[in-house]
Design a protein around this motif. Structure first.
Motif, PDB file in Angstrom:
ATOM      1  N   ALA A   1       0.804  -1.313   0.043  1.00 34.99           N
ATOM      2  CA  ALA A   1       0.051   0.001  -0.079  1.00 34.99           C
ATOM      3  C   ALA A   1       0.940   1.388   0.098  1.00 34.99           C
ATOM      4  CB  ALA A   1      -0.788  -0.070   1.217  1.00 34.99           C
ATOM      5  N   PHE A   2       1.964   1.368   0.714  1.00 37.00           N
ATOM      6  CA  PHE A   2       2.622   2.518   0.834  1.00 37.00           C
ATOM      7  C   PHE A   2       4.350   2.014   0.748  1.00 37.00           C
ATOM      8  CE2 PHE A   2      -0.659   2.307   3.949  1.00 37.00           C
ATOM      9  CZ  PHE A   2      -1.462   3.520   3.318  1.00 37.00           C
ATOM     10  N   PRO A   3       4.812   1.928  -0.434  1.00 33.92           N
ATOM     11  CA  PRO A   3       5.997   1.403  -0.580  1.00 33.92           C
ATOM     12  C   PRO A   3       7.125   2.494  -0.312  1.00 33.92           C
ATOM     13  CG  PRO A   3       4.869   1.620  -2.556  1.00 33.92           C
ATOM     14  CD  PRO A   3       4.010   1.751  -1.699  1.00 33.92           C
ATOM     15  N   ASP A   4       6.902   3.805  -0.507  1.00 33.99           N
ATOM     16  CA  ASP A   4       7.794   4.748  -0.329  1.00 33.99           C
ATOM     17  C   ASP A   4       7.882   5.084   1.091  1.00 33.99           C
ATOM     18  OD1 ASP A   4       5.318   5.940  -0.577  1.00 33.99           O
ATOM     19  OD2 ASP A   4       5.877   7.795  -0.950  1.00 33.99           O
ATOM     20  N   TRP A   5       7.083   5.214   1.808  1.00 39.08           N
ATOM     21  CA  TRP A   5       6.963   5.382   3.134  1.00 39.08           C
ATOM     22  C   TRP A   5       7.442   4.210   3.866  1.00 39.08           C
ATOM     23  CZ3 TRP A   5       5.183   3.669   7.988  1.00 39.08           C
ATOM     24  CH2 TRP A   5       5.510   4.493   8.946  1.00 39.08           C
TER      25      TRP A   5
ATOM     26  N   GLU B   1      14.066  -3.747  -5.526  1.00 44.73           N
ATOM     27  CA  GLU B   1      13.947  -4.531  -6.712  1.00 44.73           C
ATOM     28  C   GLU B   1      12.443  -4.580  -7.330  1.00 44.73           C
ATOM     29  OE1 GLU B   1      15.350  -8.212  -5.529  1.00 44.73           O
ATOM     30  OE2 GLU B   1      17.546  -7.576  -5.511  1.00 44.73           O
ATOM     31  N   ARG B   2      11.643  -4.509  -6.417  1.00 43.70           N
ATOM     32  CA  ARG B   2      10.145  -4.527  -6.899  1.00 43.70           C
ATOM     33  C   ARG B   2       9.680  -3.310  -7.747  1.00 43.70           C
ATOM     34  NH1 ARG B   2       6.597  -5.855  -2.294  1.00 43.70           N
ATOM     35  NH2 ARG B   2       7.566  -7.837  -2.462  1.00 43.70           N
TER      36      ARG B   2
ATOM     37  N   ALA C   1      13.648   4.346  -8.362  1.00 43.44           N
ATOM     38  CA  ALA C   1      12.420   4.864  -7.529  1.00 43.44           C
ATOM     39  C   ALA C   1      12.808   4.917  -6.161  1.00 43.44           C
ATOM     40  CB  ALA C   1      11.201   4.110  -8.035  1.00 43.44           C
ATOM     41  N   ALA C   2      13.534   3.814  -5.838  1.00 47.77           N
ATOM     42  CA  ALA C   2      13.793   3.571  -4.303  1.00 47.77           C
ATOM     43  C   ALA C   2      15.055   4.708  -3.950  1.00 47.77           C
ATOM     44  CB  ALA C   2      14.453   2.215  -4.102  1.00 47.77           C
ATOM     45  N   ARG C   3      15.691   4.862  -4.721  1.00 47.43           N
ATOM     46  CA  ARG C   3      16.817   5.828  -4.183  1.00 47.43           C
ATOM     47  C   ARG C   3      15.958   7.565  -4.276  1.00 47.43           C
ATOM     48  NH1 ARG C   3      20.016   2.911  -7.863  1.00 47.43           N
ATOM     49  NH2 ARG C   3      22.026   2.238  -6.662  1.00 47.43           N
ATOM     50  N   ALA C   4      15.237   7.357  -5.135  1.00 46.84           N
ATOM     51  CA  ALA C   4      14.412   8.705  -4.982  1.00 46.84           C
ATOM     52  C   ALA C   4      13.709   8.905  -3.618  1.00 46.84           C
ATOM     53  CB  ALA C   4      13.568   9.115  -6.222  1.00 46.84           C
ATOM     54  N   TRP C   5      13.109   7.873  -3.125  1.00 42.95           N
ATOM     55  CA  TRP C   5      12.420   7.737  -1.937  1.00 42.95           C
ATOM     56  C   TRP C   5      13.355   8.030  -0.833  1.00 42.95           C
ATOM     57  CZ3 TRP C   5       9.356   2.513  -3.439  1.00 42.95           C
ATOM     58  CH2 TRP C   5       8.540   2.972  -4.494  1.00 42.95           C
ATOM     59  N   ALA C   6      14.339   7.421  -0.886  1.00 36.30           N
ATOM     60  CA  ALA C   6      15.285   7.255   0.440  1.00 36.30           C
ATOM     61  C   ALA C   6      15.926   8.694   0.559  1.00 36.30           C
ATOM     62  CB  ALA C   6      16.351   6.342  -0.027  1.00 36.30           C
TER      63      ALA C   6
END
Length: 139
Positions: free
Chosen positions: A16-20, A46-47, A52-57
């Motif tokens: 539901a909230f992968p970035d958070w 990976e998913r 996108a994960a680097r941007a969220w972090a």
């Protein structure tokens, strides 16, 4: 982290909230955090893609980006093919469902051979022999 309820709740939150959740896992990994969060971070990255994960972090004031890069670098090694793994790792015996067992005390009755090698009982009417000592352990 071992209980199924917690794992299911974390999986639902990851969906539901992968970035958070990625930022929360990275914050929890600071110091002596929960070691199971590292694989969850790698799985989310990976998913949803590494960029996108680097941007969220990086959205977390840049503190999580370094941790994310270290986790991705550590988990980026070559992995063995499933055929190369030993059978116990491919199909662990502790994950198999056992056959349904009958509850203790039901069915089967007593084992008639359970005391086959125990001391034989003497009839109550026979008097013990005094001429020689009893040697029941010998054949």
């Amino acid at each position: 982290m071992g209980t199924k309820l917690v794992r299911d709740a974390l999986d639902a939150a990851d969906a539901a909230f992968p970035d958070w959740m990625l930022r929360a896992y990275l914050r929890a990994l600071h110091g002596k955090g929960e070691p199971a969060f590292g694989p969850r971070v790698v799985t989310l990255a990976e998913r949803h893609g590494h960029e996108a994960a680097r941007a969220w972090a990086a959205a977390d004031r840049g503190r999580g980006a370094g941790r994310l890069d270290r986790l991705l670098a550590a988990g980026g090694g070559p992995q063995a093919a499933p055929e190369a793994l030993p059978p116990v790792l491919r199909d662990p015996p502790w994950r198999r469902r056992g056959a349904a067992r009958a509850p203790a005390g039901t069915g089967g009755g007593a084992d008639p051979d359970a005391f086959a090698h125990s001391r034989p009982s003497r009839p109550s009417t026979a008097a013990p022999s005094t001429s020689r000592p009893e040697r029941w352990w010998r054949p």
